[in-house]
Design a protein around this motif. Structure first.
Motif, mmCIF file in Angstrom:
data_model
loop_
_atom_site.group_PDB
_atom_site.id
_atom_site.type_symbol
_atom_site.label_atom_id
_atom_site.label_comp_id
_atom_site.label_asym_id
_atom_site.label_seq_id
_atom_site.Cartn_x
_atom_site.Cartn_y
_atom_site.Cartn_z
ATOM 1 N N HIS A 36 0.830 -1.198 0.000
ATOM 2 C CA HIS A 36 0.000 0.000 0.000
ATOM 3 C C HIS A 36 0.867 1.252 0.000
ATOM 4 C CE1 HIS A 36 -3.887 2.011 1.705
ATOM 5 N NE2 HIS A 36 -3.524 2.489 0.534
ATOM 6 N N PHE A 37 1.977 1.214 0.723
ATOM 7 C CA PHE A 37 2.901 2.349 0.753
ATOM 8 C C PHE A 37 3.525 2.570 -0.620
ATOM 9 C CE2 PHE A 37 7.186 4.076 1.272
ATOM 10 C CZ PHE A 37 6.902 5.252 1.957
ATOM 11 N N ARG A 38 3.884 1.485 -1.299
ATOM 12 C CA ARG A 38 4.440 1.625 -2.655
ATOM 13 C C ARG A 38 3.410 2.237 -3.597
ATOM 14 N NH1 ARG A 38 7.242 -3.731 -4.788
ATOM 15 N NH2 ARG A 38 7.503 -2.318 -6.549
ATOM 16 N N TYR A 39 2.146 1.805 -3.463
ATOM 17 C CA TYR A 39 1.089 2.373 -4.300
ATOM 18 C C TYR A 39 0.926 3.863 -4.011
ATOM 19 C CZ TYR A 39 -3.535 3.461 -6.104
ATOM 20 O OH TYR A 39 -4.564 4.057 -6.759
ATOM 21 N N TRP A 40 0.909 4.234 -2.723
ATOM 22 C CA TRP A 40 0.754 5.638 -2.350
ATOM 23 C C TRP A 40 1.905 6.476 -2.898
ATOM 24 C CZ3 TRP A 40 3.823 8.333 1.456
ATOM 25 C CH2 TRP A 40 3.385 9.646 1.688
ATOM 26 N N SER A 41 3.137 5.977 -2.803
ATOM 27 C CA SER A 41 4.295 6.703 -3.332
ATOM 28 C C SER A 41 4.171 6.898 -4.834
ATOM 29 C CB SER A 41 5.581 5.943 -2.993
ATOM 30 O OG SER A 41 5.742 5.800 -1.608
ATOM 31 N N SER A 42 3.737 5.835 -5.542
ATOM 32 C CA SER A 42 3.559 5.938 -6.985
ATOM 33 C C SER A 42 2.462 6.931 -7.331
ATOM 34 C CB SER A 42 3.229 4.557 -7.564
ATOM 35 O OG SER A 42 3.006 4.631 -8.955
ATOM 36 N N TYR A 43 1.370 6.914 -6.556
ATOM 37 C CA TYR A 43 0.273 7.856 -6.810
ATOM 38 C C TYR A 43 0.728 9.302 -6.636
ATOM 39 C CZ TYR A 43 -3.826 10.699 -6.080
ATOM 40 O OH TYR A 43 -4.747 11.714 -6.163
#
Length: 323
Positions: free
Chosen positions: A220-227
């Motif tokens: 989820h953190f990787r997704y948030w960073s990408s977003y």
């Protein structure tokens, strides 16, 4: 095909690691700059009272400058500054604790990025040892002075201050000078490696603590960073296009056509007063509670009507080509 596949693998690996790559590049550039800086500019004065100031200046002043540059080049710094002075929306109650936590988090993040270059500078210069040797030579313990121990304290400091400059040291003091230089280089290099160790451990523990207290899972953190990264890129693109289209309306009003148009039927002839109105220097101007004028041309376009002199364009292709 194999090379393309390998390139894609590297690009996939590096995606999301822009901060690490940027920090590595900053560190490498700082190391190269320090080596050039030392080679071309550093020359110990070998004089009592001046060695310490000169050595510490070369150690601390570039590090301070790099720290300030790191703060200045980070967009989050200016977002934090403008965010602190911007008024809150009407009818909202500020959450002081949440604001304080968010400010501290952003400030720590900015400081971490800004410290990369100055810490690298300090570590490299300490491992090199030349600055430290120059700064501390006159403060070495007395027992390293091997000849004529009956000299006065001021004379002893003068002689010790000359140790970084081998050409000024008498032959009978060469051995004592070598011992002093070795001792100071040892102290400087140990301090440099300790600084590196402390920074590495601190960074590692900070990431561990941040991960432990994060409400997001790893993916989820990787997704948030990408977003966040993609949102910023899209916002920058939209900002560029929006401001271009908005500015184009004002330019069209002033000249009578849009740049790049192929079917220009007429052009507008600005008057002398209008040229004067858009010339000169201007700051951001507040029009009312909700709007600003961004430039003199913007201000002119909002105030002036379009009833001005227009000139028809000859449709002859030859003349059009010459224009």
């Amino acid at each position: 095909a194999g090379r393309v596949h390998n390139c894609l693998k590297w690009l996939t690996f590096l995606k999301g690691k822009e901060v690490v790559v940027a920090n590595a590049i900053i560190a490498i550039l700082t190391i190269g700059g320090q080596q050039l800086f030392s080679f071309f500019t550093f020359s110990c004065p070998c004089h009592v009272g001046q060695n310490l100031i000169y050595g510490l200046a070369f150690l601390g002043v570039p590090a301070l400058i790099l720290l300030l540059v790191g703060y200045a080049l980070n967009n989050q710094t200016w977002r934090l500054v403008t965010g602190k002075i911007s008024p809150l929306p009407e009818g909202t109650t500020p959450n002081r604790l949440l604001q304080c936590k968010l400010t501290c988090f952003v400030l720590c993040s900015i400081t971490g990025r800004a410290l990369v270059a100055p810490v690298t500078w300090l570590a490299v210069t300490l491992i090199n040892g030349s600055y430290y040797v120059c700064a501390m030579s006159e403060y070495v313990s007395v027992h390293y002075y091997g000849a004529n121990p009956n000299v006065t304290a001021s004379e002893r400091r003068r002689i010790l201050a000359e140790f970084p400059c081998s050409q000024l040291v008498p032959l009978e003091l060469t051995r004592a000078r070598d011992e002093v230089i070795l001792l100071l280089r040892y102290q400087s290099q140990v301090a440099g490696w300790l600084l590196i160790a402390v920074v590495v451990i601190t960074v590692f523990l900070s990431y561990c603590l941040a991960s432990c207290f994060s409400p997001l899972s790893f993916l989820h953190f990787r997704y948030w960073s990408s977003y966040v990264h993609n949102e910023q890129e899209l916002f920058d693109e939209a900002t560029d296009q929006h401001s271009r289209l908005y500015a184009m309306q004002h330019v069209k009003k002033f000249f009578g056509f849009v740049p790049g148009s192929e079917n220009v039927k007429e052009i507008r002839i600005p008057s002398l007063r209008e040229w004067q109105a858009i010339s000169g220097l201007a700051f951001l101007k507040r029009v009312d509670e909700e709007h600003y004028d961004y430039s003199l041309l913007h201000d002119w376009a909002l105030r002036e009507s379009e009833n001005r002199k227009y000139l028809k364009i000859d449709e002859d292709p030859v003349i059009r080509t010459q224009l």
